[in-house]
Design a protein around this motif. Structure first.
Motif, PDB file in Angstrom:
ATOM      1  N   VAL A 138     -24.628 -15.805  52.681  1.00  0.00           N
ATOM      2  CA  VAL A 138     -24.297 -14.819  51.648  1.00  0.00           C
ATOM      3  C   VAL A 138     -22.803 -14.514  51.742  1.00  0.00           C
ATOM      4  O   VAL A 138     -22.318 -14.112  52.809  1.00  0.00           O
ATOM      5  CB  VAL A 138     -25.117 -13.530  51.831  1.00  0.00           C
ATOM      6  CG1 VAL A 138     -24.709 -12.489  50.791  1.00  0.00           C
ATOM      7  CG2 VAL A 138     -26.603 -13.833  51.726  1.00  0.00           C
ATOM      8  N   GLN A 191     -19.783  -9.684  39.031  1.00  0.00           N
ATOM      9  CA  GLN A 191     -20.760  -8.818  39.668  1.00  0.00           C
ATOM     10  C   GLN A 191     -21.948  -9.627  40.195  1.00  0.00           C
ATOM     11  O   GLN A 191     -22.466 -10.503  39.509  1.00  0.00           O
ATOM     12  CB  GLN A 191     -21.274  -7.764  38.678  1.00  0.00           C
ATOM     13  CG  GLN A 191     -20.186  -6.873  38.100  1.00  0.00           C
ATOM     14  CD  GLN A 191     -19.492  -6.053  39.176  1.00  0.00           C
ATOM     15  OE1 GLN A 191     -20.143  -5.386  39.991  1.00  0.00           O
ATOM     16  NE2 GLN A 191     -18.164  -6.091  39.185  1.00  0.00           N
ATOM     17  N   GLY A 192     -22.349  -9.332  41.432  1.00  0.00           N
ATOM     18  CA  GLY A 192     -23.558  -9.936  41.976  1.00  0.00           C
ATOM     19  C   GLY A 192     -23.343 -11.144  42.856  1.00  0.00           C
ATOM     20  O   GLY A 192     -24.315 -11.720  43.344  1.00  0.00           O
ATOM     21  N   GLY A 209     -28.654 -12.824  38.289  1.00  0.00           N
ATOM     22  CA  GLY A 209     -29.438 -11.601  38.402  1.00  0.00           C
ATOM     23  C   GLY A 209     -30.880 -11.964  38.721  1.00  0.00           C
ATOM     24  O   GLY A 209     -31.160 -12.713  39.649  1.00  0.00           O
ATOM     25  N   LYS A 210     -31.806 -11.471  37.908  1.00  0.00           N
ATOM     26  CA  LYS A 210     -33.226 -11.774  38.096  1.00  0.00           C
ATOM     27  C   LYS A 210     -33.678 -12.973  37.257  1.00  0.00           C
ATOM     28  O   LYS A 210     -34.837 -13.370  37.316  1.00  0.00           O
ATOM     29  CB  LYS A 210     -34.069 -10.551  37.738  1.00  0.00           C
ATOM     30  CG  LYS A 210     -33.831  -9.356  38.662  1.00  0.00           C
ATOM     31  CD  LYS A 210     -34.735  -8.197  38.307  1.00  0.00           C
ATOM     32  CE  LYS A 210     -34.510  -7.010  39.245  1.00  0.00           C
ATOM     33  NZ  LYS A 210     -35.390  -5.848  38.901  1.00  0.00           N
ATOM     34  N   ASP A 238     -22.406 -11.257  45.822  1.00  0.00           N
ATOM     35  CA  ASP A 238     -22.772 -10.979  47.207  1.00  0.00           C
ATOM     36  C   ASP A 238     -24.270 -10.729  47.382  1.00  0.00           C
ATOM     37  O   ASP A 238     -24.713 -10.281  48.446  1.00  0.00           O
ATOM     38  CB  ASP A 238     -21.987  -9.778  47.727  1.00  0.00           C
ATOM     39  CG  ASP A 238     -22.145  -8.534  46.846  1.00  0.00           C
ATOM     40  OD1 ASP A 238     -22.677  -8.658  45.715  1.00  0.00           O
ATOM     41  OD2 ASP A 238     -21.725  -7.440  47.287  1.00  0.00           O
ATOM     42  N   GLU A 239     -25.072 -11.040  46.360  1.00  0.00           N
ATOM     43  CA  GLU A 239     -26.509 -10.850  46.442  1.00  0.00           C
ATOM     44  C   GLU A 239     -27.184 -12.105  47.001  1.00  0.00           C
ATOM     45  O   GLU A 239     -26.875 -13.224  46.565  1.00  0.00           O
ATOM     46  CB  GLU A 239     -27.088 -10.546  45.058  1.00  0.00           C
ATOM     47  CG  GLU A 239     -26.633  -9.230  44.466  1.00  0.00           C
ATOM     48  CD  GLU A 239     -27.133  -8.026  45.257  1.00  0.00           C
ATOM     49  OE1 GLU A 239     -28.247  -8.112  45.820  1.00  0.00           O
ATOM     50  OE2 GLU A 239     -26.398  -7.015  45.311  1.00  0.00           O
TER      51      GLU A 239
END
Length: 258
Positions: A148, A135-136, A69-70, A138-139
């Motif tokens: 990507v 989840q995530g 994530g971040k 593909d970021e």
């Protein structure tokens, strides 16, 4: 154009000498799916010819970190010198404590390649999943150049097709050429010709490519582009720079039930 000319020179040398010149940054974890039983992983970072199993010495990377994530975790201070294919490489141990999808990212120091008359920088990443989270994946990681995933990069079988998008400075690269190699770790396979060492696939106008991986194991994808800047070679001359967007994924083999 300089990158293309250098690539043509390298290809000619490969034909004359029988050697292949496909370099790959490598970030290979001991597990790409983390479970409560296997939450401790070891990550090896190297610069090598993965199919031919020919290593090259790699100095300590400029950056090495983990993204979820971040949240960004700097792994550079805990890297320890090691050996991969009998050459200088780096490794670290990581304990994954929370569910998530984690990207391991390496930015190496520029590597001067006299055979191609340029410097090489391979921005390399791999993506692991932990405790059932998916989840995530593909970021974008937000690095200078990257692939990507458009196919989930874990939980796949050999024979599956993988689709990815090539980005340079955050934008798709139309017609990008992507080299593909199997990490031939046990030297199980022998290429019938130099052409078979590194497979080649071309992206469409949106920077999207698809490749079908026929064998289980680690597969590397490298999209090479010319940087818009130059670096000095060991003689102090300004030379071109090859930027590589490298992604590693693992494909499992089907297992029969007992």
């Amino acid at each position: 154009m300089q990158i293309k000319a250098a690539a043509m020179t390298a290809a000619l040398l490969a034909l004359l000498t029988g050697e292949a010149f496909a370099h790959f940054g490598m970030v290979i974890p001991s597990e790409n799916i983390v479970t409560p039983e296997k939450k401790d992983i070891t990550v090896d970072a190297s610069f090598s010819h993965p199919f031919e199993m020919i290593g090259m010495d790699m100095v300590k990377p400029k950056q090495f970190y983990m993204l979820s994530g971040k949240e960004k975790t700097d792994l550079l201070p805990q890297l320890k010198e090691s050996k991969v294919m009998e050459h200088q490489a780096w490794k670290t141990d990581i304990t994954i404590k929370r569910p998530g999808v984690y990207s391991l990212v390496m930015e190496p120091q520029p590597y001067w390649e006299p055979a191609e008359d340029l410097s090489i920088i391979h921005y390399t990443k791999t993506i692991i999943a932990a405790f059932g989270d998916d989840q995530g994946w593909d970021e974008p990681a937000g690095i200078a150049t990257e692939i990507v995933p458009m196919t989930r990069p874990f939980g796949n079988y050999a024979g599956n097709s993988f689709t990815g998008k090539v980005l340079l400075n955050g934008k798709p690269v139309p017609g990008a050429e992507v080299e593909v190699e199997l990490y031939n770790k046990d030297k199980k396979f022998k290429a019938p010709s130099d052409y078979h060492v590194a497979q080649l696939v071309k992206a469409d106008e949106n920077g999207v490519f698809t490749f079908t991986c026929p064998q289980p194991g680690w597969w590397g994808f490298a999209a090479l582009n010319e940087a818009d800047y130059k670096l000095k070679n060991p003689a102090g001359e300004e030379k071109g720079v090859e930027l590589g967007a490298v992604l590693w994924i693992y494909l499992d083999e089907y297992k029969k039930s007992n």
